[in-house]
Design a protein around this motif. Sequence first.
Motif, PDB file in Angstrom:
ATOM      1  N   ALA A 187       0.849  -1.200   0.000  1.00 18.93           N
ATOM      2  CA  ALA A 187       0.000   0.000   0.000  1.00 18.93           C
ATOM      3  C   ALA A 187       0.888   1.255   0.000  1.00 18.93           C
ATOM      4  CB  ALA A 187      -0.923  -0.019   1.205  1.00 18.93           C
ATOM      5  N   HIS A 188       0.857   1.979  -1.115  1.00 17.49           N
ATOM      6  CA  HIS A 188       1.757   3.107  -1.370  1.00 17.49           C
ATOM      7  C   HIS A 188       1.412   4.312  -0.488  1.00 17.49           C
ATOM      8  CE1 HIS A 188       2.902   6.563  -4.225  1.00 17.49           C
ATOM      9  NE2 HIS A 188       4.034   6.068  -3.780  1.00 17.49           N
ATOM     10  N   ARG A 189       2.310   4.642   0.418  1.00 24.83           N
ATOM     11  CA  ARG A 189       2.077   5.690   1.429  1.00 24.83           C
ATOM     12  C   ARG A 189       0.846   5.340   2.269  1.00 24.83           C
ATOM     13  NH1 ARG A 189       2.829  10.971  -2.633  1.00 24.83           N
ATOM     14  NH2 ARG A 189       4.403   9.993  -3.962  1.00 24.83           N
ATOM     15  N   ILE A 234       2.913  -1.906   4.078  1.00 24.91           N
ATOM     16  CA  ILE A 234       2.725  -0.478   3.839  1.00 24.91           C
ATOM     17  C   ILE A 234       4.061   0.074   3.359  1.00 24.91           C
ATOM     18  CG2 ILE A 234       0.781  -0.029   5.381  1.00 24.91           C
ATOM     19  CD1 ILE A 234       2.751   0.776   7.576  1.00 24.91           C
ATOM     20  N   GLU A 235       3.978   0.993   2.395  1.00 22.45           N
ATOM     21  CA  GLU A 235       5.171   1.725   1.947  1.00 22.45           C
ATOM     22  C   GLU A 235       5.088   3.108   2.563  1.00 22.45           C
ATOM     23  OE1 GLU A 235       7.540   4.325  -0.926  1.00 22.45           O
ATOM     24  OE2 GLU A 235       5.463   4.535  -0.296  1.00 22.45           O
ATOM     25  N   LEU A 236       6.219   3.670   2.989  1.00 23.73           N
ATOM     26  CA  LEU A 236       6.220   5.016   3.566  1.00 23.73           C
ATOM     27  C   LEU A 236       7.560   5.681   3.266  1.00 23.73           C
ATOM     28  CD1 LEU A 236       8.123   4.822   6.346  1.00 23.73           C
ATOM     29  CD2 LEU A 236       6.121   3.543   7.130  1.00 23.73           C
ATOM     30  N   ASP A 237       7.573   7.017   3.411  1.00 24.93           N
ATOM     31  CA  ASP A 237       8.763   7.811   3.092  1.00 24.93           C
ATOM     32  C   ASP A 237       9.247   8.502   4.362  1.00 24.93           C
ATOM     33  OD1 ASP A 237       8.354   7.667   0.013  1.00 24.93           O
ATOM     34  OD2 ASP A 237       6.438   8.370   0.818  1.00 24.93           O
ATOM     35  N   VAL A 238      10.572   8.617   4.508  1.00 22.84           N
ATOM     36  CA  VAL A 238      11.077   9.244   5.735  1.00 22.84           C
ATOM     37  C   VAL A 238      12.004  10.422   5.442  1.00 22.84           C
ATOM     38  CG1 VAL A 238      10.780   7.226   7.220  1.00 22.84           C
ATOM     39  CG2 VAL A 238      12.939   7.518   5.980  1.00 22.84           C
ATOM     40  N   ILE A 270       6.983  11.364   5.955  1.00 24.06           N
ATOM     41  CA  ILE A 270       6.407  12.359   5.039  1.00 24.06           C
ATOM     42  C   ILE A 270       7.128  12.202   3.708  1.00 24.06           C
ATOM     43  CG2 ILE A 270       7.947  14.169   5.951  1.00 24.06           C
ATOM     44  CD1 ILE A 270       5.714  16.233   5.196  1.00 24.06           C
ATOM     45  N   HIS A 271       6.412  12.383   2.624  1.00 22.08           N
ATOM     46  CA  HIS A 271       7.005  12.172   1.305  1.00 22.08           C
ATOM     47  C   HIS A 271       7.879  13.334   0.857  1.00 22.08           C
ATOM     48  CE1 HIS A 271       7.138  12.276  -3.128  1.00 22.08           C
ATOM     49  NE2 HIS A 271       7.210  10.961  -3.027  1.00 22.08           N
ATOM     50  N   ASP A 272       7.332  14.556   0.895  1.00 28.95           N
ATOM     51  CA  ASP A 272       8.045  15.708   0.345  1.00 28.95           C
ATOM     52  C   ASP A 272       9.073  16.225   1.354  1.00 28.95           C
ATOM     53  OD1 ASP A 272       6.018  15.319  -1.496  1.00 28.95           O
ATOM     54  OD2 ASP A 272       5.072  17.276  -1.196  1.00 28.95           O
ATOM     55  N   ILE A 325      10.271   0.940   3.901  1.00 28.26           N
ATOM     56  CA  ILE A 325      10.655   2.310   4.297  1.00 28.26           C
ATOM     57  C   ILE A 325      11.507   2.920   3.189  1.00 28.26           C
ATOM     58  CG2 ILE A 325      11.964   3.651   5.994  1.00 28.26           C
ATOM     59  CD1 ILE A 325      11.528   1.090   7.884  1.00 28.26           C
ATOM     60  N   GLU A 326      11.058   4.024   2.605  1.00 30.79           N
ATOM     61  CA  GLU A 326      11.864   4.684   1.562  1.00 30.79           C
ATOM     62  C   GLU A 326      12.627   5.862   2.148  1.00 30.79           C
ATOM     63  OE1 GLU A 326       9.976   5.995  -2.101  1.00 30.79           O
ATOM     64  OE2 GLU A 326      11.837   7.042  -2.671  1.00 30.79           O
ATOM     65  N   ILE A 327      13.935   5.823   1.982  1.00 27.53           N
ATOM     66  CA  ILE A 327      14.777   6.946   2.425  1.00 27.53           C
ATOM     67  C   ILE A 327      14.803   7.984   1.306  1.00 27.53           C
ATOM     68  CG2 ILE A 327      17.093   7.647   3.074  1.00 27.53           C
ATOM     69  CD1 ILE A 327      17.461   5.033   4.459  1.00 27.53           C
ATOM     70  N   LYS A 328      14.267   9.154   1.610  1.00 22.32           N
ATOM     71  CA  LYS A 328      14.182  10.238   0.627  1.00 22.32           C
ATOM     72  C   LYS A 328      15.396  11.153   0.729  1.00 22.32           C
ATOM     73  CE  LYS A 328      10.288   9.847  -1.622  1.00 22.32           C
ATOM     74  NZ  LYS A 328      10.416   9.351  -3.008  1.00 22.32           N
ATOM     75  N   HIS A 329      15.884  11.631  -0.393  1.00 21.20           N
ATOM     76  CA  HIS A 329      16.932  12.663  -0.474  1.00 21.20           C
ATOM     77  C   HIS A 329      18.111  12.396   0.468  1.00 21.20           C
ATOM     78  CE1 HIS A 329      13.521  14.549  -2.359  1.00 21.20           C
ATOM     79  NE2 HIS A 329      12.883  14.693  -1.218  1.00 21.20           N
ATOM     80  N   VAL A 354      14.089  -1.671   3.537  1.00 21.22           N
ATOM     81  CA  VAL A 354      14.438  -0.271   3.259  1.00 21.22           C
ATOM     82  C   VAL A 354      14.690  -0.135   1.772  1.00 21.22           C
ATOM     83  CG1 VAL A 354      16.166   1.535   3.641  1.00 21.22           C
ATOM     84  CG2 VAL A 354      15.403   0.134   5.558  1.00 21.22           C
ATOM     85  N   GLN A 355      14.150   0.924   1.174  1.00 21.84           N
ATOM     86  CA  GLN A 355      14.374   1.154  -0.250  1.00 21.84           C
ATOM     87  C   GLN A 355      14.803   2.603  -0.491  1.00 21.84           C
ATOM     88  OE1 GLN A 355      10.931   0.697  -2.757  1.00 21.84           O
ATOM     89  NE2 GLN A 355       9.729   2.230  -1.684  1.00 21.84           N
ATOM     90  N   SER A 356      15.419   2.811  -1.669  1.00 21.04           N
ATOM     91  CA  SER A 356      15.828   4.160  -2.059  1.00 21.04           C
ATOM     92  C   SER A 356      16.133   4.161  -3.548  1.00 21.04           C
ATOM     93  CB  SER A 356      17.075   4.601  -1.272  1.00 21.04           C
ATOM     94  OG  SER A 356      17.413   5.926  -1.609  1.00 21.04           O
TER      95      SER A 356
HETATM   96 CA    CA Z   1       7.845   6.258  -1.706  1.00 26.14          CA
END
Ligand code: CA
Length: 238
Positions: A5-7, A32-36, A47-49, A106-110, A136-138
């Motif tokens: 489930a995306h976000r 669940i997929e989520l962004d950190v 949070i995504h952004d 868990i997606e590691i952003k930026h 963990v993904q990126s």
């Molecule tokens: Ca994501």
Amino acid sequence: MYIIAHRGSSSAAPENTIAAFDLAVQQGADYIELDVQLTMDQHVVVIHDDTVDRTTNGSGFVKSYTLDQLKKLDAGSWFDPQYTNERMPTLQEVLERYSQRIGILIEIKHPKRQIGIEQAVINIINQFAYSRHIMVQSFDESALQRIKAYAPSLRTALIIKPTPFKLAKRKLTAYRSFADCLNMKKTMINRRWIDRIHSFGMDVFTWTVKDQKTADWIKKYPVDGVVTDHPAFFLKEK
Ligand code: CA
Ligand code: G3P
């Protein structure tokens, strides 16, 4: 095939909130997929952004806020007034609530703009008895290399966008040294590439399915996981 489930179940509830994650659990999603992102005081928030503008009633960069300040923001009413009380979760809160109930991707952003985020994420994950159902993904290869170095048994996924390269042996050999899975944009999906990635010992996920037609098309392929805003498109057939 894992339904991811995306976000959270983000077509029906505000993304990356407890409401969206609870709904994904209720619907029977596998992950669940989520962004950190990191806060000013080095907490890991979901949070995504990199700014709070789109998904809260605040404005400015996540990293310019302390956790206490972020917790005062309304993270739900941008989606629908009924979600006014939603607050931005921390990664710690999400793992406490869900790690025994559903897989967590868990997606590691930026990561290049958030020095130390890999270690901060690992420090949190390490408090939980993790199995293959915390990943963990990126998009960032270096970030995943650091994750593998810190936690070799933690499963990782490299997110990839369409590129002219042909999944050459050299590339796939490099990827499998730090990634257990390639999470491919849906437009890259074809049988030959799926088989080739599998032959290198990696799983194949795909992102992000937002309509029934694409869901029906993806079901024809032997992918190991599908990231979707609409878990219900897939779960009807479970
Ligand atoms: Ca994501
Ligand atoms: O799972 C991959 C997907 O989440 C990447 O895109 O922008 O939704 O984080 P985005």
